[in-house]
Design a protein around this motif. Structure first.
Motif, PDB file in Angstrom:
ATOM      1  N   HIS A 163       0.828  -1.215   0.000  1.00  0.00           N
ATOM      2  CA  HIS A 163       0.000   0.000   0.000  1.00  0.00           C
ATOM      3  C   HIS A 163       0.862   1.264   0.000  1.00  0.00           C
ATOM      4  O   HIS A 163       0.410   2.321   0.468  1.00  0.00           O
ATOM      5  CB  HIS A 163      -0.924   0.002   1.216  1.00  0.00           C
ATOM      6  N   LYS A 165       1.583   3.376  -2.180  1.00  0.00           N
ATOM      7  CA  LYS A 165       0.978   4.527  -2.872  1.00  0.00           C
ATOM      8  C   LYS A 165       0.095   5.347  -1.933  1.00  0.00           C
ATOM      9  O   LYS A 165      -0.014   6.565  -2.079  1.00  0.00           O
ATOM     10  CB  LYS A 165       0.172   4.055  -4.086  1.00  0.00           C
ATOM     11  N   ARG A 166      -0.543   4.680  -0.979  1.00  0.00           N
ATOM     12  CA  ARG A 166      -1.390   5.400  -0.022  1.00  0.00           C
ATOM     13  C   ARG A 166      -0.547   6.361   0.814  1.00  0.00           C
ATOM     14  O   ARG A 166      -0.967   7.481   1.111  1.00  0.00           O
ATOM     15  CB  ARG A 166      -2.098   4.414   0.905  1.00  0.00           C
ATOM     16  N   GLU A 210       2.388   7.607  -0.075  1.00  0.00           N
ATOM     17  CA  GLU A 210       2.860   8.677  -0.949  1.00  0.00           C
ATOM     18  C   GLU A 210       1.772   9.739  -1.105  1.00  0.00           C
ATOM     19  O   GLU A 210       2.056  10.949  -1.119  1.00  0.00           O
ATOM     20  CB  GLU A 210       3.250   8.087  -2.307  1.00  0.00           C
TER      21      GLU A 210
END
Length: 369
Positions: free
Chosen positions: A235, A237-238, A240
């Motif tokens: 996860h 990307k969360r 980021e």
């Protein structure tokens, strides 16, 4: 002396696996020990034998049950079985992952009511809790190796084990490889980090459990501070996106898995690990050995080594304001010329790989005495 060490699989970024690799490398050099690793799969298996136990499985519960059942069938071949998995019948259990019940209690702090309900009725968690209790109460179990007093005291309280069955052996570190001179491996220029910027490092997989969100929120109050995040998380990307939402994305480097973690330590000035629950992460020993003070949580075993304001700071895992304050104190100390690097190095220096091996060997001799 025939010794079996049991660990199911190898994750190159996993702290427990790195402990096992280090222990095997040291122990296999001893003339007193014939060391075999029992595992589904492993890498870099030089210097010891590997016994592959890899039954098929459908889900994570059957994966744990199948490996435990098949591994236990091999235990009678060895004088001592040191398990790093919750398998009843081992001579020794190393509680490197701590107590599952304690982990569930801490993790539930960040779950919604619905997810807490699902966790309480999870067949997988019920199996692990049952296996853990059966293992700690099994007549074959003679010693539990704890990597912190945090874990030792929790096991004694929950399962009624006496002091004679519980021993603390801290993780060893290669103090020659992990040393303040790792600064020569600095990647600041490559990563676009200003040479004089204060840099916090985070190292580890499982960003939610180990507090990446708290670290991001903490640095938001300190516009001069950079953060490098090394590790794998599905996860990522969360996190980021959270960095962007907080306005800190330009000061945060998400590196993913890093082949040589010394590059991370060499580029940083301190380690931050606001973990919900960590018995004693190897990254803390490594970072301290590299001269990095530590900002971590009350439920991290490494907190036992921290002297507030000298080699680090300890706060509750979810106390964002507390970590903001700790960063302020760290920055103020840097401005005054406090030698955090020397204090951190001094903390880790006694905990060498040789010391760990000697303590393990002494334990084995005691058991066979």
């Amino acid at each position: 002396m025939k010794l079996a060490i049991v660990r199911q699989t190898y994750n190159p970024n996993g702290g427990a696996e790195r402990f096992v690799s280090r222990a095997l490398n040291v122990l296999s050099q001893s003339g007193e020990l014939d060391v075999t690793l029992i595992a589904r799969q492993w890498e870099d298996a030089a210097g010891w034998q590997t016994l592959t136990v890899n039954p098929p499985f459908r889900n994570r519960q059957s994966r744990e049950e199948g490996f435990a059942r098949e591994a236990a069938k091999r235990f009678s071949q060895f004088d001592i079985v040191q398990s790093h998995e919750r398998i009843p019948g081992a001579t020794l259990f190393r509680a490197g992952d701590g107590v599952h019940a304690a982990w569930l209690e801490q993790y539930s702090r960040i779950l919604s009511p619905l997810r807490r309900w699902a966790q309480a009725f999870s067949a997988y968690h019920r199996y692990i809790l049952q296996a853990e209790r059966e293992m700690f109460t099994h007549p074959q179990l003679r010693k539990v190796i704890c990597n912190s007093r945090l874990v030792r005291d929790d096991i004694a309280r929950r399962f009624g084990l006496g002091a004679e069955k519980l021993t603390v052996i801290y993780n060893g570190v290669d103090t020659a490889a992990f040393h303040p001179d790792v600064q020569r491996f600095s990647q600041r220029e490559t990563w676009g980090i200003p040479a004089q910027a204060p840099v916090l490092a985070y190292v580890g997989s499982g960003f939610t459990r180990k507090g990446v969100a708290v670290a991001l929120k903490a640095i938001a109050a300190h516009p001069s501070v950079w953060l490098v995040v090394a590790g794998r998380d599905k996860h990522a990307k969360r996190f980021e996106a959270l960095a962007a939402k907080l306005g800190v994305a330009e000061r945060v480097k998400f590196l993913g898995p890093v082949a040589d973690v010394k590059q991370v330590y060499g580029s940083a000035d301190a380690l931050i690990l606001p973990t919900l629950y960590d018995p004693f992460p190897n990254v803390c020993v490594e970072a301290l050995a590299c001269g990095l003070p530590l900002l971590t949580s009350t439920q991290c075993g490494a907190a036992e080594w921290i002297e507030e304001g000298k080699n680090g700071w300890v706060r509750d895992a979810l106390d964002v304001d507390g970590y903001r304050e700790a960063i302020s104190l760290w920055l103020a100390g840097r401005a005054r010329g406090e030698n955090y690097r020397q204090a951190a190095r001094h903390t880790a220096e006694p905990f060498t790989l040789d010391r760990m091996a000697q303590e393990l060997n002494a334990l084995y001799r005691e058991l066979l005495g």
